[in-house]
Design a protein around this motif. Structure first.
Motif, PDB file in Angstrom:
ATOM      1  N   PHE A 281       0.833  -1.216   0.000  1.00  0.00           N
ATOM      2  CA  PHE A 281       0.000   0.000   0.000  1.00  0.00           C
ATOM      3  C   PHE A 281       0.865   1.262   0.000  1.00  0.00           C
ATOM      4  N   VAL A 282       1.941   1.239   0.789  1.00  0.00           N
ATOM      5  CA  VAL A 282       2.761   2.442   0.936  1.00  0.00           C
ATOM      6  C   VAL A 282       3.463   2.814  -0.376  1.00  0.00           C
ATOM      7  N   CYS A 283       3.625   1.872  -1.286  1.00  0.00           N
ATOM      8  CA  CYS A 283       4.265   2.160  -2.577  1.00  0.00           C
ATOM      9  C   CYS A 283       3.423   3.094  -3.433  1.00  0.00           C
ATOM     10  N   MET A 299      10.007   3.048   0.396  1.00  0.00           N
ATOM     11  CA  MET A 299       9.799   3.781   1.649  1.00  0.00           C
ATOM     12  C   MET A 299       9.692   5.270   1.347  1.00  0.00           C
ATOM     13  N   PRO A 300       8.709   5.938   1.943  1.00  0.00           N
ATOM     14  CA  PRO A 300       8.571   7.373   1.681  1.00  0.00           C
ATOM     15  C   PRO A 300       9.770   8.147   2.225  1.00  0.00           C
ATOM     16  N   ARG A 301      10.015   9.285   1.636  1.00  0.00           N
ATOM     17  CA  ARG A 301      11.066  10.160   2.166  1.00  0.00           C
ATOM     18  C   ARG A 301      10.459  11.543   2.407  1.00  0.00           C
ATOM     19  N   GLU A 452       0.603  -2.372   6.888  1.00  0.00           N
ATOM     20  CA  GLU A 452       1.232  -1.782   5.709  1.00  0.00           C
ATOM     21  C   GLU A 452       2.225  -0.669   6.059  1.00  0.00           C
ATOM     22  N   SER A 453       2.275  -0.262   7.320  1.00  0.00           N
ATOM     23  CA  SER A 453       3.223   0.788   7.722  1.00  0.00           C
ATOM     24  C   SER A 453       4.646   0.345   7.386  1.00  0.00           C
ATOM     25  N   CYS A 454       5.425   1.262   6.800  1.00  0.00           N
ATOM     26  CA  CYS A 454       6.788   0.863   6.413  1.00  0.00           C
ATOM     27  C   CYS A 454       7.699   0.806   7.623  1.00  0.00           C
ATOM     28  N   GLY A 455       7.253   1.397   8.735  1.00  0.00           N
ATOM     29  CA  GLY A 455       8.004   1.255   9.972  1.00  0.00           C
ATOM     30  C   GLY A 455       9.011   2.355  10.247  1.00  0.00           C
ATOM     31  N   LYS A 456       9.113   3.301   9.320  1.00  0.00           N
ATOM     32  CA  LYS A 456      10.139   4.336   9.462  1.00  0.00           C
ATOM     33  C   LYS A 456       9.872   5.266  10.659  1.00  0.00           C
ATOM     34  N   CYS A 457       8.597   5.628  10.866  1.00  0.00           N
ATOM     35  CA  CYS A 457       8.277   6.562  11.958  1.00  0.00           C
ATOM     36  C   CYS A 457       7.711   5.808  13.154  1.00  0.00           C
ATOM     37  N   THR A 458       8.188   6.172  14.315  1.00  0.00           N
ATOM     38  CA  THR A 458       7.741   5.481  15.533  1.00  0.00           C
ATOM     39  C   THR A 458       6.236   5.652  15.745  1.00  0.00           C
ATOM     40  N   PHE A 459       5.746   6.860  15.530  1.00  0.00           N
ATOM     41  CA  PHE A 459       4.314   7.083  15.799  1.00  0.00           C
ATOM     42  C   PHE A 459       3.438   6.211  14.913  1.00  0.00           C
ATOM     43  N   CYS A 460       3.813   6.098  13.646  1.00  0.00           N
ATOM     44  CA  CYS A 460       3.023   5.287  12.731  1.00  0.00           C
ATOM     45  C   CYS A 460       3.189   3.804  13.070  1.00  0.00           C
ATOM     46  N   ARG A 461       4.429   3.394  13.292  1.00  0.00           N
ATOM     47  CA  ARG A 461       4.701   1.974  13.527  1.00  0.00           C
ATOM     48  C   ARG A 461       4.127   1.499  14.856  1.00  0.00           C
ATOM     49  N   ASN A 497       2.661  13.450  13.798  1.00  0.00           N
ATOM     50  CA  ASN A 497       4.090  13.123  13.837  1.00  0.00           C
ATOM     51  C   ASN A 497       4.529  12.092  12.801  1.00  0.00           C
ATOM     52  N   SER A 498       3.663  11.783  11.852  1.00  0.00           N
ATOM     53  CA  SER A 498       4.058  10.806  10.835  1.00  0.00           C
ATOM     54  C   SER A 498       4.580  11.519   9.602  1.00  0.00           C
ATOM     55  N   LEU A 499       5.500  10.856   8.947  1.00  0.00           N
ATOM     56  CA  LEU A 499       6.169  11.461   7.792  1.00  0.00           C
ATOM     57  C   LEU A 499       5.285  11.494   6.551  1.00  0.00           C
ATOM     58  N   CYS A 500       4.569  10.434   6.312  1.00  0.00           N
ATOM     59  CA  CYS A 500       3.839  10.378   5.038  1.00  0.00           C
ATOM     60  C   CYS A 500       2.342  10.243   5.260  1.00  0.00           C
ATOM     61  N   GLY A 501       1.639  10.276   4.160  1.00  0.00           N
ATOM     62  CA  GLY A 501       0.176  10.243   4.188  1.00  0.00           C
ATOM     63  C   GLY A 501      -0.389   9.005   4.858  1.00  0.00           C
ATOM     64  N   LEU A 502       0.363   7.905   4.836  1.00  0.00           N
ATOM     65  CA  LEU A 502      -0.187   6.689   5.440  1.00  0.00           C
ATOM     66  C   LEU A 502      -0.419   6.899   6.938  1.00  0.00           C
ATOM     67  N   GLY A 503       0.646   7.336   7.623  1.00  0.00           N
ATOM     68  CA  GLY A 503       0.506   7.575   9.056  1.00  0.00           C
ATOM     69  C   GLY A 503      -0.396   8.759   9.365  1.00  0.00           C
ATOM     70  N   GLN A 504      -0.276   9.782   8.517  1.00  0.00           N
ATOM     71  CA  GLN A 504      -1.075  10.998   8.777  1.00  0.00           C
ATOM     72  C   GLN A 504      -2.580  10.751   8.674  1.00  0.00           C
TER      73      GLN A 504
HETATM   74  S1  SF4 Z   1       4.076   7.468   8.210  1.00  0.00           S
HETATM   75 FE1  SF4 Z   1       6.228   6.909   8.436  1.00  0.00          FE
HETATM   76  S2  SF4 Z   1       6.202   4.767   9.109  1.00  0.00           S
HETATM   77 FE2  SF4 Z   1       4.190   5.254   8.354  1.00  0.00          FE
HETATM   78  S3  SF4 Z   1       4.267   4.515   6.253  1.00  0.00           S
HETATM   79 FE3  SF4 Z   1       4.734   6.723   6.223  1.00  0.00          FE
HETATM   80  S4  SF4 Z   1       6.964   6.837   6.348  1.00  0.00           S
HETATM   81 FE4  SF4 Z   1       6.384   4.750   6.907  1.00  0.00          FE
END
Ligand code: SF4
Ligand SMILES: Cc1cc2nc3c(=O)[nH]c(=O)nc-3n(C[C@H](O)[C@H](O)[C@H](O)COP(=O)(O)O)c2cc1C
Ligand code: SF4
Ligand code: SF4
Length: 596
Positions: A281-283, A299-301, A452-461, A497-504
């Motif tokens: 999904f994150v792709c 992984m989002p940047r 589906e979280s990529c795990g990069k951000c603690t809040f999302c993961r 506190n999430s980097l990308c739209g998935l966590g947000q």
């Molecule tokens: S919010 Fe962060 S951890 Fe969640 S999918 Fe996006 S980059 Fe990955």
């Protein structure tokens, strides 16, 4: 494939949905019939016209006009074909749409305006000739013939008011302008066909039904921003879409649209390749998508830099969704004003919705922006399956939210939908009736995003995991006072506190169900009750002595041997032994089993 103007045409809907319903066998059966001297028609193929709920579909064009027959399985098709051709009579019982009289489902098309889906279900998607006859490549030819400049193309797209159909709703013309402004020796166009939302299938259907429309849209985008190469990022789970895209690309290359300078264009040359994604999904998030095309982990940047400045291989890149691209040639052909004539002040044009869930007519519809949710569900969708009450609709998939039936009058445009707490998203509409538990639903979507979280951000993961654990506890009857407040706090923290739209957006399904169905959460937590009777650990089965006839059926079926009682005597459920499987409720013909 043979096509003849004199011969009657028999056209089979061979999209994924049609094939899943048996359309390939129907096609074979028709081919068999064709070998008999009794019949003489041209057998053709098309994709899905949106009426997935009536697949397999067979269309006949002859002196009766255009007639579409529904539920045409290999077993049923012969009788209809015989009646139609040998008795020269329309098989009215199975005709779902007809030119010369009212087919049973004509209303399904009546409320729609087809721009993106203009050719879906109307042409053979594997035939360049059929696509060209339906208008493919007319827009790029017009641009070249009339010498329309890239800046003018961007102006037209801007004036049309087209906003990205992939979820965010960003103005397409503005996005193109940014990419056009970036100076570079090479730029790229990307078509996002990742389509990760559960319940969404409009991009797949468009690619299967009219691949040339997407290729042409991308060519026009390439011309506008100064790119010479395009990528279509399509999930590998869409084999038919990928197959038809590759066929279309080869055809377009052979005909000189792709791969070499376009005739009369002063050297504009564009080529497209399909890149298969593994379906994470994150792709679908654009920076992750770019990483994936480059062969890195999806992984989002952080942004900036935005892809318009530094995208694929560090070059300026413009990404749009499949449906967005399909709208572009129409806008060039008909002019921006014609497009902007549909829709509302800030949401122009049409939008494709994928109707799924507890709806009678599951399928694809394209409507002008601004029609109401109720109109889509009741006028086009035929209302709720099995006549139950409409409870809510989930819009925007895991990034979206639930809109309750009481807000069914909400117009579907970006701002009105956002005001409810949901989002338009890519157009998946999952319809729910009174048998859906909203806590369970929120749990379903959160489970999805959490996995589906990529795990990069603690809040999302970690944050989504904590939220999921709380929801799991609540649906197991172990909810505690304070759970709702913790969910709300976590939701805000994850969003911020999430980097990308998935966590947000991941907390949105929880937040909207809390906003509109808070009492369901409270019933689970405080009363240990699931009002929709879905969460098994909270269900309580008992037998109503006034109704029980002592037929013994439930006792025989109960897997836990929890039911006692002899023949013709009232039965009883031992609550200690009951595992809440619901079997007794299903089998009792006397409505004596009560679920509470
Ligand atoms: S919010 Fe962060 S951890 Fe969640 S999918 Fe996006 S980059 Fe990955
Ligand atoms: C987690 C996540 C998943 C996404 N998935 C998709 C997708 O499957 N298809 C899509 O077109 N856009 C998806 N998007 C949005 C894209 O990142 C991007 O905004 C879009 O493709 C831009 O095209 P548009 O302007 O035409 O909408 C996703 C975004 C996020 C954050
Ligand atoms: S199936 Fe119904 S009627 Fe028959 S014994 Fe069980 S509860 Fe009674
Ligand atoms: S719910 Fe299942 S386990 Fe419980 S009494 Fe009925 S059949 Fe038996």
């Amino acid at each position: 494939m043979e096509t003849s103007v004199q011969k009657p045409r028999v056209i089979v809907g061979l999209g994924s949905c049609g094939i899943a319903a048996g359309a390939a066998k129907t096609y074979d059966k028709l081919q068999q019939l064709l070998s008999s001297p009794e019949f003489d028609f041209s057998l053709e193929r098309t994709s899905c016209v949106g009426m997935c709920y009536k697949e397999p579909l067979v269309e006949i064009c002859d002196s009766h006009g255009r007639v579409i027959y529904g539920d045409m399985t290999a077993e049923k098709v012969e009788a209809t074909i015989r009646k139609h051709f040998l008795e020269n009579e329309i098989d009215r019982e199975n005709a779902v749409s007809a030119e010369k009289f009212d087919g049973s489902e004509d209303y399904f098309f009546a409320g729609q305006v087809k721009i993106a889906l203009r050719n879906c279900g109307m042409i053979d998607p594997e035939s360049l000739e059929a696509s060209e006859q339906a208008g493919a490549y007319a827009a790029i030819k017009k641009i070249v013939r009339e010498g329309i400049s890239p800046a003018e193309v961007i102006r037209m797209v801007t004036e049309s008011g087209l906003r990205g159909r992939g979820g965010g709703g960003f103005p397409t013309g503005l996005k193109w302008k940014f990419a056009a402004q970036s100076e570079s020796d090479e730029k790229y166009i990307i078509c996002n066909a990742d389509e990760g939302d559960p319940g969404a299938f409009m991009d797949r259907s468009l690619l299967e039904g009219d691949p040339h429309a997407v290729l042409e849209g991308m060519m026009i985008g390439g011309y506008a921003i100064g790119a010479s190469k395009g990528y279509i990022y399509c999930r590998a789970e869409y084999p038919l879409a990928i197959k038809r895209l590759n066929i279309a690309i080869v055809q377009a290359r052979d005909k000189g649209y792709l791969g070499r300078p376009l005739e009369g264009s002063n050297g504009f040359s564009f080529d497209i390749v399909v890149k298969e994604g593994a379906g994470a999904f994150v792709c679908g998030e654009e920076t992750a998508l770019i990483a994936s095309i480059e062969g890195r982990r999806g992984m989002p940047r952080k942004r900036p830099p935005f892809p318009a400045v530094s995208g694929l291989w560090g070059k300026p890149t413009n990404i749009n969704n499949v449906e967005t691209w399909a709208n572009v040639p129409w806008i060039i052909n008909h002019g921006p004003a014609a497009y902007a004539a549909y829709g509302t002040e800030k949401s122009k044009g049409t939008k494709v919705f994928a109707l799924t869930g507890k709806i009678r007519n599951g399928g694809l519809v394209e409507v002008p922006m601004g029609v109401t949710i109720n109109d889509i569900i009741f006028k086009l969708g035929g209302g709720i399956k099995s006549g139950k009450a409409f409870k809510a609709v989930q819009l925007g998939g895991p990034s979206g939210g639930c809109i309750p039936a009481s807000l069914g009058h909400t117009p579907v445009d970006y701002d009105s939908v956002n005001a409810t707490g949901a989002i338009m998203g890519s157009g998946g509409m999952v319809v729910m009736d009174e048998t859906t538990c909203m806590v369970d639903l929120a749990k379903f979507f959160l489970h999805f995003t959490q996995e589906e979280s990529c795990g990069k951000c603690t809040f999302c993961r970690v944050g989504t995991k904590r939220m999921l654990e709380i929801l799991e506890r609540i649906t197991e009857g172990k909810g505690q006072a304070g759970d709702i407040e913790t969910l709300e706090t976590l939701a805000v923290q994850i969003k911020n506190n999430s980097l990308c739209g998935l966590g947000q957006t991941a907390p949105n399904p929880v937040l909207t169900t809390l906003r509109y169905f808070r009492e369901e959460y409270e019933a689970h937590i405080h009363d240990h009750r699931c009002p929709a009777r879905v969460c098994k650990p909270l269900l309580h089965y008992r037998i109503d002595p006034a109704r029980c006839t002592g037929c013994t059926v439930c006792a025989a079926k109960c897997p836990a041997e929890a039911i006692s009682g002899g023949r013709k005597t009232v039965h009883h459920i031992n609550q200690e032994a009951c595992i809440q499987c619901g079997e007794c409720y299903q089998v009792c013909r006397f409505e004596a089993v009560v679920v509470e």
